[in-house]
Design a protein around this motif. Structure first.
Motif, PDB file in Angstrom:
ATOM      1  N   GLN A 197      58.303   9.849  94.901  1.00  0.00           N
ATOM      2  CA  GLN A 197      57.634   8.307  94.580  1.00  0.00           C
ATOM      3  C   GLN A 197      58.480   7.866  93.349  1.00  0.00           C
ATOM      4  O   GLN A 197      58.489   8.350  92.503  1.00  0.00           O
ATOM      5  N   PHE A 198      58.861   6.624  93.694  1.00  0.00           N
ATOM      6  CA  PHE A 198      59.749   5.909  92.507  1.00  0.00           C
ATOM      7  C   PHE A 198      59.052   4.572  92.436  1.00  0.00           C
ATOM      8  O   PHE A 198      58.646   3.976  93.502  1.00  0.00           O
ATOM      9  N   VAL A 199      58.568   4.255  91.096  1.00  0.00           N
ATOM     10  CA  VAL A 199      58.034   2.970  90.860  1.00  0.00           C
ATOM     11  C   VAL A 199      58.983   1.874  90.052  1.00  0.00           C
ATOM     12  O   VAL A 199      59.687   2.256  89.273  1.00  0.00           O
ATOM     13  N   ALA A 200      59.131   0.841  90.692  1.00  0.00           N
ATOM     14  CA  ALA A 200      60.045  -0.330  90.489  1.00  0.00           C
ATOM     15  C   ALA A 200      59.268  -1.402  89.611  1.00  0.00           C
ATOM     16  O   ALA A 200      58.205  -1.741  90.339  1.00  0.00           O
ATOM     17  N   THR A 201      59.635  -1.605  88.594  1.00  0.00           N
ATOM     18  CA  THR A 201      58.871  -2.626  87.834  1.00  0.00           C
ATOM     19  C   THR A 201      59.986  -3.602  87.264  1.00  0.00           C
ATOM     20  O   THR A 201      61.371  -3.623  87.109  1.00  0.00           O
ATOM     21  N   VAL A 202      59.460  -5.065  86.590  1.00  0.00           N
ATOM     22  CA  VAL A 202      60.263  -5.894  86.047  1.00  0.00           C
ATOM     23  C   VAL A 202      59.698  -6.010  84.606  1.00  0.00           C
ATOM     24  O   VAL A 202      58.680  -5.947  84.417  1.00  0.00           O
ATOM     25  N   SER A 203      60.574  -5.902  83.581  1.00  0.00           N
ATOM     26  CA  SER A 203      60.268  -6.006  82.193  1.00  0.00           C
ATOM     27  C   SER A 203      61.135  -6.617  81.228  1.00  0.00           C
ATOM     28  O   SER A 203      62.540  -6.339  81.342  1.00  0.00           O
ATOM     29  N   PRO A 204      60.966  -7.804  80.576  1.00  0.00           N
ATOM     30  CA  PRO A 204      59.605  -8.471  80.720  1.00  0.00           C
ATOM     31  C   PRO A 204      59.325  -9.181  81.959  1.00  0.00           C
ATOM     32  O   PRO A 204      60.312  -9.294  82.855  1.00  0.00           O
ATOM     33  N   ALA A 205      58.012  -9.181  82.276  1.00  0.00           N
ATOM     34  CA  ALA A 205      57.414  -9.795  83.351  1.00  0.00           C
ATOM     35  C   ALA A 205      58.159 -11.243  83.750  1.00  0.00           C
ATOM     36  O   ALA A 205      58.249 -12.060  82.798  1.00  0.00           O
ATOM     37  N   ASN A 206      58.449 -11.291  85.153  1.00  0.00           N
ATOM     38  CA  ASN A 206      59.182 -12.645  85.527  1.00  0.00           C
ATOM     39  C   ASN A 206      58.124 -13.502  86.044  1.00  0.00           C
ATOM     40  O   ASN A 206      57.276 -13.040  86.553  1.00  0.00           O
ATOM     41  N   CYS A 207      58.521 -14.800  85.948  1.00  0.00           N
ATOM     42  CA  CYS A 207      57.651 -15.914  86.510  1.00  0.00           C
ATOM     43  C   CYS A 207      57.803 -16.016  87.916  1.00  0.00           C
ATOM     44  O   CYS A 207      56.934 -16.763  88.671  1.00  0.00           O
ATOM     45  N   ALA A 208      58.989 -15.504  88.439  1.00  0.00           N
ATOM     46  CA  ALA A 208      59.348 -15.571  90.009  1.00  0.00           C
ATOM     47  C   ALA A 208      59.335 -14.222  90.352  1.00  0.00           C
ATOM     48  O   ALA A 208      59.458 -13.101  89.878  1.00  0.00           O
ATOM     49  N   ALA A 209      59.395 -14.039  91.768  1.00  0.00           N
ATOM     50  CA  ALA A 209      59.502 -12.677  92.264  1.00  0.00           C
ATOM     51  C   ALA A 209      60.808 -12.248  92.266  1.00  0.00           C
ATOM     52  O   ALA A 209      61.819 -13.011  91.970  1.00  0.00           O
ATOM     53  N   THR A 210      60.882 -11.053  92.087  1.00  0.00           N
ATOM     54  CA  THR A 210      62.366 -10.397  92.070  1.00  0.00           C
ATOM     55  C   THR A 210      62.638  -9.586  93.441  1.00  0.00           C
ATOM     56  O   THR A 210      61.747  -8.824  93.673  1.00  0.00           O
ATOM     57  N   THR A 211      63.659  -9.929  93.959  1.00  0.00           N
ATOM     58  CA  THR A 211      64.209  -9.261  95.276  1.00  0.00           C
ATOM     59  C   THR A 211      65.311  -8.472  94.962  1.00  0.00           C
ATOM     60  O   THR A 211      66.085  -8.587  94.053  1.00  0.00           O
ATOM     61  N   PHE A 212      65.234  -7.141  95.555  1.00  0.00           N
ATOM     62  CA  PHE A 212      66.463  -6.322  95.488  1.00  0.00           C
ATOM     63  C   PHE A 212      66.335  -5.434  96.989  1.00  0.00           C
ATOM     64  O   PHE A 212      65.619  -5.631  97.955  1.00  0.00           O
ATOM     65  N   ASN A 213      67.451  -4.798  97.110  1.00  0.00           N
ATOM     66  CA  ASN A 213      67.608  -3.682  98.250  1.00  0.00           C
ATOM     67  C   ASN A 213      67.478  -2.344  97.548  1.00  0.00           C
ATOM     68  O   ASN A 213      68.074  -2.036  96.337  1.00  0.00           O
ATOM     69  N   TYR A 214      67.140  -1.499  98.434  1.00  0.00           N
ATOM     70  CA  TYR A 214      67.198  -0.095  97.923  1.00  0.00           C
ATOM     71  C   TYR A 214      67.411   0.940  99.093  1.00  0.00           C
ATOM     72  O   TYR A 214      67.339   0.523 100.158  1.00  0.00           O
ATOM     73  N   ALA A 215      68.089   2.085  98.653  1.00  0.00           N
ATOM     74  CA  ALA A 215      68.506   2.786  99.507  1.00  0.00           C
ATOM     75  C   ALA A 215      68.846   4.334  98.997  1.00  0.00           C
ATOM     76  O   ALA A 215      69.060   4.633  97.686  1.00  0.00           O
ATOM     77  N   THR A 216      68.744   5.274  99.771  1.00  0.00           N
ATOM     78  CA  THR A 216      68.768   6.737  99.090  1.00  0.00           C
ATOM     79  C   THR A 216      70.300   7.471  99.592  1.00  0.00           C
ATOM     80  O   THR A 216      71.066   6.682 100.351  1.00  0.00           O
ATOM     81  N   SER A 217      70.804   8.209  98.798  1.00  0.00           N
ATOM     82  CA  SER A 217      71.891   8.897  99.037  1.00  0.00           C
ATOM     83  C   SER A 217      71.826  10.336  98.592  1.00  0.00           C
ATOM     84  O   SER A 217      71.005  10.651  97.703  1.00  0.00           O
ATOM     85  N   ASN A 218      72.754  10.967  99.318  1.00  0.00           N
ATOM     86  CA  ASN A 218      72.701  12.597  98.932  1.00  0.00           C
ATOM     87  C   ASN A 218      73.279  12.882  97.567  1.00  0.00           C
ATOM     88  O   ASN A 218      74.076  12.218  96.875  1.00  0.00           O
ATOM     89  N   GLY A 219      72.309  13.778  96.792  1.00  0.00           N
ATOM     90  CA  GLY A 219      72.949  14.797  95.772  1.00  0.00           C
ATOM     91  C   GLY A 219      73.221  15.974  96.164  1.00  0.00           C
ATOM     92  O   GLY A 219      74.082  16.185  97.126  1.00  0.00           O
ATOM     93  N   THR A 220      72.564  16.973  95.689  1.00  0.00           N
ATOM     94  CA  THR A 220      72.511  18.173  95.998  1.00  0.00           C
ATOM     95  C   THR A 220      71.368  18.406  97.437  1.00  0.00           C
ATOM     96  O   THR A 220      71.674  19.338  98.122  1.00  0.00           O
TER      97      THR A 220
END
Length: 85
Positions: free
Chosen positions: A11-34
């Motif tokens: 599990q990974f936890v995404a936060t915004v700091s400092p807190a934003n007045c509006a929603a923050t949107t993004f895309n996330y994806a995994t990729s290989n390492g070892t």
């Protein structure tokens, strides 16, 4: 996110700091390492995520697979992109 036992969720936890007045949107994806998908973990293709106004958090969960093979510590990457807000 630290050490994870195969067959459990990483599990990974995404936060915004400092807190934003509006929603923050993004895309996330995994990729290989070892650690390689599909044997070591279940890949996540580009997926939309939103952190509500005020900072979140949003938990991203990646399923790991227990392949019953002794292996040294492995890693994979979760990347955030297209961040707005």
């Amino acid at each position: 996110s630290g050490d994870v036992t195969e067959g459990t969720a990483s599990q990974f936890v995404a936060t915004v700091s400092p807190a934003n007045c509006a929603a923050t949107t993004f895309n996330y994806a995994t990729s290989n390492g070892t650690a390689l998908q599909p044997g070591d973990y279940t890949a996540i293709a580009s997926t939309a995520g939103t952190i509500s106004a005020g900072g979140g958090p949003l938990t991203i969960s990646v399923t790991t697979n227990d392949d019953n093979i002794y292996e040294p510590t492995q890693y994979m990457t979760t990347t955030l992109s297209s961040i707005t807000g």
